[in-house]
Design an enzyme around this catalytic site. Structure first.
Site, short mmCIF file in Angstrom:
data_model
loop_
_atom_site.label_atom_id
_atom_site.label_comp_id
_atom_site.label_asym_id
_atom_site.label_seq_id
_atom_site.Cartn_x
_atom_site.Cartn_y
_atom_site.Cartn_z
N ASN A 79 34.79 24.34 17.86
CA ASN A 79 35.55 24.81 18.84
C ASN A 79 35.29 23.73 20.12
OD1 ASN A 79 36.45 26.07 21.33
ND2 ASN A 79 34.81 27.81 21.11
N LYS A 104 36.49 23.54 22.95
CA LYS A 104 36.62 23.96 24.47
C LYS A 104 37.66 22.93 25.12
CE LYS A 104 32.57 26.66 23.59
NZ LYS A 104 31.36 26.98 24.14
N HIS A 152 37.02 34.62 22.82
CA HIS A 152 35.86 34.27 23.21
C HIS A 152 34.96 34.63 24.39
CE1 HIS A 152 32.97 30.86 24.05
NE2 HIS A 152 32.76 30.39 22.71
N GLU A 201 33.65 33.15 26.68
CA GLU A 201 34.05 32.41 27.98
C GLU A 201 35.56 32.91 28.52
OE1 GLU A 201 33.76 28.45 26.32
OE2 GLU A 201 31.33 28.88 26.42
N GLU A 249 28.98 35.64 18.22
CA GLU A 249 28.27 34.65 18.97
C GLU A 249 27.66 35.69 20.17
OE1 GLU A 249 30.83 30.93 18.72
OE2 GLU A 249 31.77 32.24 20.31
N GLY A 298 25.85 27.42 24.24
CA GLY A 298 25.88 26.56 25.24
C GLY A 298 24.72 26.46 25.94
N SER A 317 24.90 27.85 19.74
CA SER A 317 23.95 26.86 19.72
C SER A 317 23.52 26.29 18.23
CB SER A 317 22.62 26.96 20.55
OG SER A 317 22.94 27.01 21.84
P1 PGA Z 1 27.87 26.24 21.30
O1 PGA Z 1 29.24 26.98 21.33
O2 PGA Z 1 27.64 25.75 19.97
O3 PGA Z 1 27.95 25.23 22.05
O4 PGA Z 1 26.78 27.12 21.62
C1 PGA Z 1 29.55 27.98 20.39
C2 PGA Z 1 31.01 28.52 21.02
O5 PGA Z 1 30.98 28.98 22.31
O6 PGA Z 1 32.00 28.67 20.18
#
Ligand code: PGA
Length: 257
Positions: A9, A11, A99, A101, A171, A177, A217
């Site tokens: 992903n 982003k 997601h 976010e 998630e 993140g 992460s």
């Molecule tokens: P990350 O993001 O691996 O940077 O924690 C995962 C995601 O948001 O899909």
């Protein structure tokens, strides 16, 4: 029995040229790792603007391409939106939906996620539906209730018939993140619960063949202990998917070394 799925992903990162270069590097890295691509499904999720470039860079390679969102509408007066047919036209095979976010920053609710998942599935894209709890929910001990609610309202509410293919990404919001990762035991508990609920909704055989990804992460240093869990079938990877070497390393780990 389930082939692992490793999805990146990206982003809101990478220009078109950068996206093309990263996708090309991953394709070359796979070509240099014989046998790996037969053991792992791989999907790259660039921003919309780079979808075509990534689809071109991965053409002929065993790599899928995912949009990071889609509209539930097929077309019309929806300024700024991108439809399922447009994503398919650009070369997408999958679409990441719901997601955290988008849920948090753009107030995207379960009902909207469900409508998008239905549209994607009907339009021939494989939805990767994200669910996960905030830290307050985990601390309150109600994580499974929250996960169950999201499954009911983001997935079960729209699929009256068993979907052809659907991927769930667990998630935990507090792990995205942040560098914090759910422990393998924490993640496995939630994944097993998701599979149980999928089995109740769509049948045990379907659930047994469906991939449930972990996201939050995941990186080369922790991928093995997560991926070895019986109900963790791959990863949805943000930060580490932006670094070619890290992403390729996670793919190799998923392939079994
Ligand atoms: P990350 O993001 O691996 O940077 O924690 C995962 C995601 O948001 O899909």
């Amino acid at each position: 029995m389930r082939k692992p799925l490793i999805a990146g992903n990206w982003k809101m990162n990478k220009t078109i040229a950068e996206a093309r270069a990263l996708a090309g590097g991953i394709v070359r890295g796979l070509a240099d790792s014989p046998g790996v691509a037969e053991k792992v499904d791989i999907v790259l999720g660039p921003p919309y603007l780079s979808l075509s470039a990534v689809a071109e860079a991965t053409a002929g390679a065993p790599v899928g391409v995912a949009g990071q969102d889609c509209s539930a509408e097929a077309g019309g007066p929806f300024t700024g939106e991108v439809s399922v047919p447009m994503l398919k036209d650009a070369g997408a095979t999958h679409v990441i939906l719901g997601h955290s976010e988008r849920r948090e920053l753009l107030s995207e609710g379960d009902a909207r996620v469900a409508a998008k998942a239905a549209a994607a599935s009907a339009g021939g894209l494989i939805p990767i539906v994200c669910i996960g709890e905030p830290i307050t929910t985990r601390e309150a001990g109600t994580t499974l209730d929250r996960i169950g609610f999201q499954l009911e309202h983001s997935v079960f509410s729209v699929f009256t018939n068993t979907p052809a293919e659907l991927v769930i990404a667990y998630e935990p919001v507090w792990a995205i993140g942040t560098g914090k990762t759910a422990t393998p035991a924490q993640a496995q508990e939630v994944h097993a619960y998701i599979r149980k609920r999928l089995g109740e909704a769509f049948g045990v055989d379907w659930a047994g063949n469906s991939r449930i990804l972990y996201g939050g992460s995941m990186k080369p240093g922790n991928a093995a202990e997560l991926l070895v869990q019986p109900d963790i079938d791959g990863g949805l990877i943000g930060g580490a998917s932006l670094a070619e070497a890290d992403f390729l390393e996670i793919i190799r780990i998923a392939a079994g070394g």
